[in-house]
Design a protein around this motif. Structure first.
Motif, PDB file in Angstrom:
ATOM      1  N   GLU A  78      31.280   1.591  55.516  1.00  0.00           N
ATOM      2  CA  GLU A  78      32.658   0.925  55.418  1.00  0.00           C
ATOM      3  C   GLU A  78      32.743  -0.136  54.550  1.00  0.00           C
ATOM      4  O   GLU A  78      33.572  -0.376  53.730  1.00  0.00           O
ATOM      5  CB  GLU A  78      33.266   0.494  56.702  1.00  0.00           C
ATOM      6  CG  GLU A  78      33.483   1.806  57.583  1.00  0.00           C
ATOM      7  CD  GLU A  78      34.117   1.423  59.196  1.00  0.00           C
ATOM      8  OE1 GLU A  78      34.503   0.309  59.224  1.00  0.00           O
ATOM      9  OE2 GLU A  78      34.345   2.483  59.851  1.00  0.00           O
ATOM     10  N   ALA A  79      31.832  -1.097  54.556  1.00  0.00           N
ATOM     11  CA  ALA A  79      31.833  -2.346  54.050  1.00  0.00           C
ATOM     12  C   ALA A  79      31.197  -1.932  52.389  1.00  0.00           C
ATOM     13  O   ALA A  79      32.059  -2.478  51.310  1.00  0.00           O
ATOM     14  CB  ALA A  79      30.515  -3.111  54.318  1.00  0.00           C
ATOM     15  N   MET A  80      30.473  -0.963  52.049  1.00  0.00           N
ATOM     16  CA  MET A  80      30.286  -0.319  50.724  1.00  0.00           C
ATOM     17  C   MET A  80      31.685  -0.213  50.032  1.00  0.00           C
ATOM     18  O   MET A  80      31.796  -0.221  48.864  1.00  0.00           O
ATOM     19  CB  MET A  80      29.339   0.399  50.749  1.00  0.00           C
ATOM     20  CG  MET A  80      27.939   0.146  51.338  1.00  0.00           C
ATOM     21  SD  MET A  80      26.756   1.611  51.137  1.00  0.00           S
ATOM     22  CE  MET A  80      25.563   1.038  52.588  1.00  0.00           C
ATOM     23  N   GLN A  81      32.660   0.790  50.983  1.00  0.00           N
ATOM     24  CA  GLN A  81      33.630   1.326  50.338  1.00  0.00           C
ATOM     25  C   GLN A  81      34.401   0.206  49.949  1.00  0.00           C
ATOM     26  O   GLN A  81      35.266   0.346  48.949  1.00  0.00           O
ATOM     27  CB  GLN A  81      34.119   2.405  51.460  1.00  0.00           C
ATOM     28  CG  GLN A  81      33.382   3.425  51.720  1.00  0.00           C
ATOM     29  CD  GLN A  81      34.017   4.440  52.696  1.00  0.00           C
ATOM     30  OE1 GLN A  81      34.503   3.844  53.659  1.00  0.00           O
ATOM     31  NE2 GLN A  81      33.742   5.560  52.867  1.00  0.00           N
ATOM     32  N   LYS A  82      34.686  -0.793  50.980  1.00  0.00           N
ATOM     33  CA  LYS A  82      35.565  -1.907  50.696  1.00  0.00           C
ATOM     34  C   LYS A  82      34.994  -2.607  49.462  1.00  0.00           C
ATOM     35  O   LYS A  82      36.005  -3.156  48.531  1.00  0.00           O
ATOM     36  CB  LYS A  82      35.465  -3.012  51.770  1.00  0.00           C
ATOM     37  CG  LYS A  82      36.326  -4.211  51.505  1.00  0.00           C
ATOM     38  CD  LYS A  82      36.125  -5.069  52.896  1.00  0.00           C
ATOM     39  CE  LYS A  82      36.880  -6.288  52.858  1.00  0.00           C
ATOM     40  NZ  LYS A  82      36.342  -7.226  51.938  1.00  0.00           N
ATOM     41  N   SER A  83      33.762  -2.955  49.050  1.00  0.00           N
ATOM     42  CA  SER A  83      33.143  -3.361  47.992  1.00  0.00           C
ATOM     43  C   SER A  83      33.917  -2.825  46.726  1.00  0.00           C
ATOM     44  O   SER A  83      33.915  -3.763  45.741  1.00  0.00           O
ATOM     45  CB  SER A  83      31.733  -3.655  47.938  1.00  0.00           C
ATOM     46  OG  SER A  83      30.985  -2.330  47.612  1.00  0.00           O
ATOM     47  N   ILE A  84      33.566  -1.557  46.664  1.00  0.00           N
ATOM     48  CA  ILE A  84      34.097  -1.093  45.374  1.00  0.00           C
ATOM     49  C   ILE A  84      35.327  -1.512  44.769  1.00  0.00           C
ATOM     50  O   ILE A  84      35.628  -1.546  43.646  1.00  0.00           O
ATOM     51  CB  ILE A  84      34.114   0.546  45.558  1.00  0.00           C
ATOM     52  CG1 ILE A  84      32.783   0.915  45.907  1.00  0.00           C
ATOM     53  CG2 ILE A  84      34.364   1.290  44.237  1.00  0.00           C
ATOM     54  CD1 ILE A  84      32.306   2.509  46.133  1.00  0.00           C
ATOM     55  N   LYS A  85      36.434  -1.495  45.630  1.00  0.00           N
ATOM     56  CA  LYS A  85      37.581  -2.002  45.550  1.00  0.00           C
ATOM     57  C   LYS A  85      37.727  -3.549  45.126  1.00  0.00           C
ATOM     58  O   LYS A  85      38.330  -3.946  43.991  1.00  0.00           O
ATOM     59  CB  LYS A  85      38.620  -1.809  46.585  1.00  0.00           C
ATOM     60  CG  LYS A  85      39.892  -1.974  46.390  1.00  0.00           C
ATOM     61  CD  LYS A  85      41.070  -1.692  47.484  1.00  0.00           C
ATOM     62  CE  LYS A  85      42.556  -2.112  47.441  1.00  0.00           C
ATOM     63  NZ  LYS A  85      43.148  -2.002  48.460  1.00  0.00           N
ATOM     64  N   ASP A  86      36.933  -4.306  46.023  1.00  0.00           N
ATOM     65  CA  ASP A  86      37.031  -5.796  45.901  1.00  0.00           C
ATOM     66  C   ASP A  86      36.566  -6.315  44.563  1.00  0.00           C
ATOM     67  O   ASP A  86      36.800  -7.182  44.125  1.00  0.00           O
ATOM     68  CB  ASP A  86      36.366  -6.699  46.958  1.00  0.00           C
ATOM     69  CG  ASP A  86      36.978  -6.111  48.475  1.00  0.00           C
ATOM     70  OD1 ASP A  86      38.197  -5.761  48.479  1.00  0.00           O
ATOM     71  OD2 ASP A  86      36.407  -6.428  49.420  1.00  0.00           O
ATOM     72  N   LEU A  87      35.142  -5.314  44.222  1.00  0.00           N
ATOM     73  CA  LEU A  87      34.644  -5.779  43.082  1.00  0.00           C
ATOM     74  C   LEU A  87      35.369  -5.321  41.759  1.00  0.00           C
ATOM     75  O   LEU A  87      34.722  -5.698  40.418  1.00  0.00           O
ATOM     76  CB  LEU A  87      33.309  -5.745  42.978  1.00  0.00           C
ATOM     77  CG  LEU A  87      32.515  -6.253  44.027  1.00  0.00           C
ATOM     78  CD1 LEU A  87      30.865  -5.640  43.992  1.00  0.00           C
ATOM     79  CD2 LEU A  87      32.485  -7.849  43.941  1.00  0.00           C
ATOM     80  N   GLY A  88      36.314  -4.434  41.800  1.00  0.00           N
ATOM     81  CA  GLY A  88      37.085  -3.902  40.664  1.00  0.00           C
ATOM     82  C   GLY A  88      36.090  -2.640  40.082  1.00  0.00           C
ATOM     83  O   GLY A  88      36.283  -2.695  38.563  1.00  0.00           O
ATOM     84  N   LEU A  89      35.245  -2.107  40.728  1.00  0.00           N
ATOM     85  CA  LEU A  89      34.493  -1.043  40.025  1.00  0.00           C
ATOM     86  C   LEU A  89      35.075   0.296  40.198  1.00  0.00           C
ATOM     87  O   LEU A  89      34.453   1.282  39.732  1.00  0.00           O
ATOM     88  CB  LEU A  89      33.129  -1.159  41.145  1.00  0.00           C
ATOM     89  CG  LEU A  89      32.360  -2.318  41.252  1.00  0.00           C
ATOM     90  CD1 LEU A  89      31.319  -2.109  41.971  1.00  0.00           C
ATOM     91  CD2 LEU A  89      31.761  -2.782  39.591  1.00  0.00           C
TER      92      LEU A  89
END
Length: 212
Positions: A201-212
Protein backbone atom coordinates in the motif's frame (compact mmCIF):
# COMPACT_ATOMS: atom_id res chain seq x y z
CA UNK A 1 -25.87 -1.09 20.46
CA UNK A 2 -25.51 -3.91 17.83
CA UNK A 3 -22.16 -4.12 16.04
CA UNK A 4 -23.89 -3.57 12.67
CA UNK A 5 -25.22 -0.21 13.85
CA UNK A 6 -21.80 0.80 15.15
CA UNK A 7 -20.22 -0.02 11.78
CA UNK A 8 -22.84 2.02 9.93
CA UNK A 9 -22.30 5.00 12.23
CA UNK A 10 -18.54 4.71 11.78
CA UNK A 11 -18.89 4.62 7.99
CA UNK A 12 -21.17 7.67 7.98
CA UNK A 13 -18.75 9.58 10.23
CA UNK A 14 -15.80 8.89 7.95
CA UNK A 15 -17.74 9.85 4.83
CA UNK A 16 -18.43 13.23 6.45
CA UNK A 17 -14.76 13.62 7.32
CA UNK A 18 -13.77 12.85 3.75
CA UNK A 19 -16.22 15.39 2.37
CA UNK A 20 -14.73 18.11 4.55
CA UNK A 21 -11.08 17.24 3.91
CA UNK A 22 -9.07 19.44 1.59
CA UNK A 23 -7.46 17.67 -1.38
CA UNK A 24 -3.69 17.19 -1.13
CA UNK A 25 -1.61 19.39 -3.45
CA UNK A 26 -0.54 17.68 -6.68
CA UNK A 27 3.13 16.67 -6.80
CA UNK A 28 5.48 18.37 -9.24
CA UNK A 29 5.45 16.19 -12.38
CA UNK A 30 8.64 14.46 -13.50
CA UNK A 31 9.82 15.51 -16.97
CA UNK A 32 9.21 12.82 -19.58
CA UNK A 33 12.71 13.17 -20.99
CA UNK A 34 14.42 12.56 -17.63
CA UNK A 35 15.99 9.16 -17.09
CA UNK A 36 14.93 7.55 -13.81
CA UNK A 37 16.63 4.91 -11.71
CA UNK A 38 15.23 2.86 -8.84
CA UNK A 39 17.60 2.23 -5.95
CA UNK A 40 17.21 -0.92 -3.85
CA UNK A 41 15.31 -0.86 -0.57
CA UNK A 42 17.55 -0.32 2.45
CA UNK A 43 16.99 0.01 6.17
CA UNK A 44 18.92 2.83 7.87
CA UNK A 45 20.08 1.72 11.31
CA UNK A 46 22.16 4.81 12.11
CA UNK A 47 21.60 8.52 11.64
CA UNK A 48 24.36 8.69 9.03
CA UNK A 49 22.15 6.70 6.64
CA UNK A 50 19.11 8.97 6.94
CA UNK A 51 18.20 11.33 4.13
CA UNK A 52 15.75 13.18 6.38
CA UNK A 53 14.07 12.67 9.74
CA UNK A 54 15.12 10.41 12.57
CA UNK A 55 15.11 6.75 13.50
CA UNK A 56 12.07 5.37 15.33
CA UNK A 57 12.37 4.17 18.89
CA UNK A 58 12.48 0.36 19.24
CA UNK A 59 13.15 0.04 15.52
CA UNK A 60 11.98 -3.26 14.06
CA UNK A 61 14.45 -4.93 11.69
CA UNK A 62 13.44 -6.22 8.27
CA UNK A 63 15.09 -9.44 7.01
CA UNK A 64 17.49 -8.99 4.09
CA UNK A 65 15.57 -11.42 1.88
CA UNK A 66 12.39 -9.42 2.49
CA UNK A 67 14.14 -6.24 1.34
CA UNK A 68 15.00 -7.95 -1.94
CA UNK A 69 11.40 -9.14 -2.36
CA UNK A 70 10.26 -5.53 -1.89
CA UNK A 71 12.71 -4.52 -4.64
CA UNK A 72 11.06 -6.91 -7.09
CA UNK A 73 7.53 -5.97 -6.05
CA UNK A 74 8.16 -2.22 -6.35
CA UNK A 75 9.90 -2.55 -9.73
CA UNK A 76 6.94 -4.55 -11.07
CA UNK A 77 4.45 -2.04 -9.68
CA UNK A 78 6.27 0.93 -11.22
CA UNK A 79 6.51 -0.83 -14.57
CA UNK A 80 2.75 -1.38 -14.53
CA UNK A 81 1.56 1.90 -13.00
CA UNK A 82 4.09 4.62 -13.79
CA UNK A 83 4.06 6.71 -16.94
CA UNK A 84 7.88 6.67 -16.92
CA UNK A 85 10.46 4.07 -17.79
CA UNK A 86 12.29 3.40 -14.54
CA UNK A 87 15.39 1.24 -14.45
CA UNK A 88 15.96 -0.92 -11.33
CA UNK A 89 19.57 -0.46 -10.18
CA UNK A 90 21.73 -3.13 -8.48
CA UNK A 91 21.87 -3.60 -4.73
CA UNK A 92 25.46 -4.87 -4.90
CA UNK A 93 27.01 -1.41 -5.16
CA UNK A 94 24.44 0.54 -3.11
CA UNK A 95 25.93 2.89 -0.50
CA UNK A 96 26.98 1.43 2.85
CA UNK A 97 26.85 3.80 5.83
CA UNK A 98 28.97 3.35 8.94
CA UNK A 99 30.46 6.72 9.81
CA UNK A 100 30.10 10.51 9.61
CA UNK A 101 32.22 12.99 7.73
CA UNK A 102 34.65 14.95 9.88
CA UNK A 103 32.16 17.82 9.78
CA UNK A 104 29.71 15.66 11.70
CA UNK A 105 27.02 15.93 9.02
CA UNK A 106 25.41 12.84 7.46
CA UNK A 107 26.62 11.82 4.03
CA UNK A 108 23.55 9.89 2.88
CA UNK A 109 22.39 12.40 0.25
CA UNK A 110 25.88 12.73 -1.23
CA UNK A 111 26.28 8.97 -1.37
CA UNK A 112 22.96 8.33 -3.08
CA UNK A 113 23.56 11.13 -5.59
CA UNK A 114 26.96 9.59 -6.41
CA UNK A 115 25.27 6.20 -6.82
CA UNK A 116 22.78 7.70 -9.28
CA UNK A 117 25.54 9.44 -11.24
CA UNK A 118 27.52 6.22 -11.45
CA UNK A 119 24.51 4.61 -13.11
CA UNK A 120 23.97 7.60 -15.41
CA UNK A 121 20.43 8.52 -14.40
CA UNK A 122 18.97 12.02 -14.08
CA UNK A 123 16.70 11.20 -11.17
CA UNK A 124 16.79 8.50 -8.52
CA UNK A 125 14.05 6.92 -6.40
CA UNK A 126 15.40 5.86 -3.00
CA UNK A 127 13.03 3.66 -0.95
CA UNK A 128 13.81 3.08 2.73
CA UNK A 129 12.26 0.94 5.45
CA UNK A 130 12.53 2.83 8.74
CA UNK A 131 10.48 0.39 10.83
CA UNK A 132 9.17 -3.14 10.32
CA UNK A 133 7.04 -5.24 12.66
CA UNK A 134 5.42 -8.36 11.28
CA UNK A 135 1.90 -9.45 12.15
CA UNK A 136 1.70 -11.98 14.96
CA UNK A 137 -1.39 -14.04 14.32
CA UNK A 138 -3.60 -14.68 11.31
CA UNK A 139 -5.96 -12.69 9.07
CA UNK A 140 -8.75 -13.50 11.51
CA UNK A 141 -7.04 -12.33 14.70
CA UNK A 142 -3.72 -11.13 16.05
CA UNK A 143 -1.77 -10.85 19.26
CA UNK A 144 0.23 -8.04 17.62
CA UNK A 145 -0.75 -6.27 14.42
CA UNK A 146 1.65 -5.38 11.61
CA UNK A 147 3.35 -1.98 11.71
CA UNK A 148 5.67 -0.29 9.19
CA UNK A 149 7.25 3.02 8.32
CA UNK A 150 8.41 3.37 4.73
CA UNK A 151 9.86 6.49 3.13
CA UNK A 152 10.42 7.12 -0.57
CA UNK A 153 12.66 9.92 -1.85
CA UNK A 154 12.94 11.33 -5.35
CA UNK A 155 16.40 12.82 -5.89
CA UNK A 156 17.54 15.06 -8.74
CA UNK A 157 20.95 13.56 -9.42
CA UNK A 158 21.93 16.52 -11.60
CA UNK A 159 21.51 19.10 -8.82
CA UNK A 160 22.00 16.83 -5.81
CA UNK A 161 18.65 17.86 -4.30
CA UNK A 162 15.69 16.00 -2.78
CA UNK A 163 12.75 16.77 -5.07
CA UNK A 164 9.95 14.97 -3.25
CA UNK A 165 9.21 12.56 -0.43
CA UNK A 166 6.46 10.05 0.37
CA UNK A 167 5.93 8.71 3.89
CA UNK A 168 3.74 5.87 5.11
CA UNK A 169 3.67 5.06 8.80
CA UNK A 170 0.96 2.69 9.96
CA UNK A 171 0.19 0.22 12.67
CA UNK A 172 -3.00 -1.59 11.75
CA UNK A 173 -5.79 -1.02 14.22
CA UNK A 174 -9.25 -2.48 14.52
CA UNK A 175 -12.15 -0.45 13.14
CA UNK A 176 -13.48 0.53 16.56
CA UNK A 177 -9.99 1.64 17.61
CA UNK A 178 -9.66 4.10 14.74
CA UNK A 179 -12.84 5.24 12.98
CA UNK A 180 -10.86 7.29 10.45
CA UNK A 181 -9.56 4.05 8.88
CA UNK A 182 -12.97 2.80 7.72
CA UNK A 183 -12.04 2.90 4.03
CA UNK A 184 -8.89 0.85 4.65
CA UNK A 185 -10.83 -1.57 6.86
CA UNK A 186 -13.29 -2.44 4.08
CA UNK A 187 -10.58 -2.46 1.40
CA UNK A 188 -8.77 -5.12 3.43
CA UNK A 189 -12.06 -7.04 3.84
CA UNK A 190 -11.83 -6.69 7.59
CA UNK A 191 -8.70 -8.89 7.74
CA UNK A 192 -5.48 -8.36 9.66
CA UNK A 193 -2.79 -7.85 7.03
CA UNK A 194 0.93 -8.59 6.96
CA UNK A 195 3.76 -6.05 6.97
CA UNK A 196 4.34 -6.88 3.30
CA UNK A 197 0.75 -5.91 2.49
CA UNK A 198 1.16 -2.60 4.32
CA UNK A 199 4.38 -2.07 2.34
CA UNK A 200 2.52 -2.69 -0.93
CA UNK A 201 0.00 0.00 0.00
CA UNK A 202 2.90 2.36 0.76
CA UNK A 203 4.45 1.68 -2.64
CA UNK A 204 1.17 2.45 -4.40
CA UNK A 205 0.87 5.70 -2.46
CA UNK A 206 4.44 6.69 -3.34
CA UNK A 207 3.77 6.56 -7.09
CA UNK A 208 1.15 9.29 -6.69
CA UNK A 209 3.07 11.28 -4.06
CA UNK A 210 6.29 11.39 -6.11
CA UNK A 211 4.53 12.31 -9.36
CA UNK A 212 5.59 9.13 -11.12
Amino acid sequence: MPVRHILMLALSFCILLGACARPAPAPHPVAREASLGLAPFTQPTGTEALLLGRLPELQGAIPADTLRRLDAAYAAMLKKSSAHRIAPLPAADAPVFNRFHESGSPRALTAWVSYGRAHRVDMLIVPQVLDWHQREGSPAGVTESAAVRLEFFLLDVRTGAIVNRSITEEKQLGLLEDLSRTKAFFKRHGAWVTAEELAEEAMQKSIKDLGL
